[in-house]
Design a protein around this motif. Structure first.
Motif, PDB file in Angstrom:
ATOM      1  N   GLU A 139       0.969  -1.221   0.162  1.00 38.31           N
ATOM      2  CA  GLU A 139      -0.060  -0.017   0.003  1.00 38.31           C
ATOM      3  C   GLU A 139       1.003   1.295   0.077  1.00 38.31           C
ATOM      4  O   GLU A 139       0.360   2.149  -0.938  1.00 38.31           O
ATOM      5  CB  GLU A 139      -1.026  -0.055   1.225  1.00 38.31           C
ATOM      6  CG  GLU A 139      -2.047  -1.106   1.028  1.00 38.31           C
ATOM      7  CD  GLU A 139      -3.037  -0.933   2.113  1.00 38.31           C
ATOM      8  OE1 GLU A 139      -4.152  -0.372   1.873  1.00 38.31           O
ATOM      9  OE2 GLU A 139      -2.748  -1.390   3.218  1.00 38.31           O
ATOM     10  N   ARG A 140       1.966   1.301   0.659  1.00 30.16           N
ATOM     11  CA  ARG A 140       3.040   2.348   0.828  1.00 30.16           C
ATOM     12  C   ARG A 140       3.514   2.666  -0.720  1.00 30.16           C
ATOM     13  O   ARG A 140       3.597   3.566  -1.042  1.00 30.16           O
ATOM     14  CB  ARG A 140       4.103   2.259   1.650  1.00 30.16           C
ATOM     15  CG  ARG A 140       3.647   2.585   3.144  1.00 30.16           C
ATOM     16  CD  ARG A 140       4.792   2.966   4.194  1.00 30.16           C
ATOM     17  NE  ARG A 140       5.542   1.514   4.013  1.00 30.16           N
ATOM     18  CZ  ARG A 140       5.383   0.423   5.039  1.00 30.16           C
ATOM     19  NH1 ARG A 140       4.394   0.638   5.696  1.00 30.16           N
ATOM     20  NH2 ARG A 140       6.172  -0.427   4.967  1.00 30.16           N
TER      21      ARG A 140
ATOM     22  N   THR B 249       0.844   4.179  -2.913  1.00 30.97           N
ATOM     23  CA  THR B 249       0.713   5.470  -2.494  1.00 30.97           C
ATOM     24  C   THR B 249       1.788   6.299  -3.146  1.00 30.97           C
ATOM     25  O   THR B 249       1.385   7.627  -3.767  1.00 30.97           O
ATOM     26  CB  THR B 249       0.381   5.707  -1.037  1.00 30.97           C
ATOM     27  OG1 THR B 249      -0.340   4.743  -0.530  1.00 30.97           O
ATOM     28  CG2 THR B 249       0.209   7.018  -0.754  1.00 30.97           C
ATOM     29  N   ASP B 250       2.938   5.981  -2.945  1.00 24.94           N
ATOM     30  CA  ASP B 250       4.331   6.704  -3.532  1.00 24.94           C
ATOM     31  C   ASP B 250       4.018   6.761  -5.122  1.00 24.94           C
ATOM     32  O   ASP B 250       4.212   7.942  -5.711  1.00 24.94           O
ATOM     33  CB  ASP B 250       5.574   6.062  -3.279  1.00 24.94           C
ATOM     34  CG  ASP B 250       5.878   6.065  -1.897  1.00 24.94           C
ATOM     35  OD1 ASP B 250       5.134   6.859  -1.058  1.00 24.94           O
ATOM     36  OD2 ASP B 250       6.812   5.264  -1.367  1.00 24.94           O
TER      37      ASP B 250
ATOM     38  N   ASP C 282       0.502   8.899  -6.050  1.00 32.86           N
ATOM     39  CA  ASP C 282       0.101   9.842  -5.355  1.00 32.86           C
ATOM     40  C   ASP C 282       0.237  11.318  -6.343  1.00 32.86           C
ATOM     41  O   ASP C 282       1.168  11.418  -7.128  1.00 32.86           O
ATOM     42  CB  ASP C 282       1.209  10.313  -4.287  1.00 32.86           C
ATOM     43  CG  ASP C 282       0.813  11.569  -3.452  1.00 32.86           C
ATOM     44  OD1 ASP C 282      -0.548  11.689  -3.311  1.00 32.86           O
ATOM     45  OD2 ASP C 282       1.718  12.356  -2.889  1.00 32.86           O
ATOM     46  N   GLY C 283      -1.035  11.905  -6.453  1.00 30.96           N
ATOM     47  CA  GLY C 283      -0.933  13.224  -7.589  1.00 30.96           C
ATOM     48  C   GLY C 283      -1.448  12.596  -8.932  1.00 30.96           C
ATOM     49  O   GLY C 283      -1.536  13.641  -9.716  1.00 30.96           O
ATOM     50  N   SER C 284      -1.786  11.369  -9.093  1.00 29.86           N
ATOM     51  CA  SER C 284      -2.123  11.006 -10.342  1.00 29.86           C
ATOM     52  C   SER C 284      -3.593  11.235 -10.492  1.00 29.86           C
ATOM     53  O   SER C 284      -3.997  11.401 -11.594  1.00 29.86           O
ATOM     54  CB  SER C 284      -1.801   9.404 -10.681  1.00 29.86           C
ATOM     55  OG  SER C 284      -2.768   8.773  -9.790  1.00 29.86           O
TER      56      SER C 284
END
Length: 167
Positions: free
Chosen positions: A79-80, A83-84, A87-89
């Motif tokens: 999950e991390r 997220t990395d 993120d921002g997509s």
């Protein structure tokens, strides 16, 4: 056939997988109007005890006498990582930790969420990869033979056909 617009996409992932699988799925999501991506890891060392209506599962260890909570760390790490990468997509996504046979688990999730397609990566190259594929089989091939949704297979290594394979 399930139309691509307004229907989610299921994405099979594994720990330490190259970002290319998630990025390809995100690109397909945007092309389909920003549909939700359901990322799923299937733990073959556990079994599904109960399938829930939202595509999640209750799972347990195959050996009832052992206590192995490493799956929790694996879930958090995946999950991390997602997220990395995402993120921002602007792409909506969820994660599911599944258990059992990967082809069956991904098919069940796709049916549950009424997915338009399933995205998986090829097996990462490395020592023993070819042997593992012979023994375990290819998830992409198993999926393509046992359900009706299109399978998008993302290559994880580039083959230069100009270079001889054997030297």
């Amino acid at each position: 056939m399930t139309p691509f617009s307004e229907h989610p996409i299921v994405v099979g992932v594994v720990p330490h997988q190259p970002e290319l699988v998630a990025l390809t799925a995100a690109s397909w999501s945007r092309a389909a109007g920003g549909v939700t991506l359901y990322f799923a890891y299937v733990d073959v060392t556990r079994f599904t005890a109960e399938e829930l209506p939202d595509g999640t599962v209750r799972h347990a260890e195959v050996d009832p006498d052992s206590v192995d909570d490493t799956w929790v760390d694996r879930q958090q790490q995946i999950e991390r990582s997602l997220t990395d990468v995402l993120d921002g997509s602007g792409v909506p996504w969820e994660f599911r930790y599944l258990a059992g046979r990967p082809d069956r688990a991904l098919t069940h999730l796709a049916r549950t969420v009424d997915a338009a397609a399933i995205v998986v990566g090829t097996r990462a190259p490395g020592p023993g990869a070819r042997l593992r594929e012979v023994v375990e089989g290819s998830v992409a091939v198993q999926l393509s033979h046992h359900q009706h949704r299109p399978i998008l297979v993302v290559p994880l290594s580039v083959v230069d056909w100009k270079t001889p394979l054997w030297r």
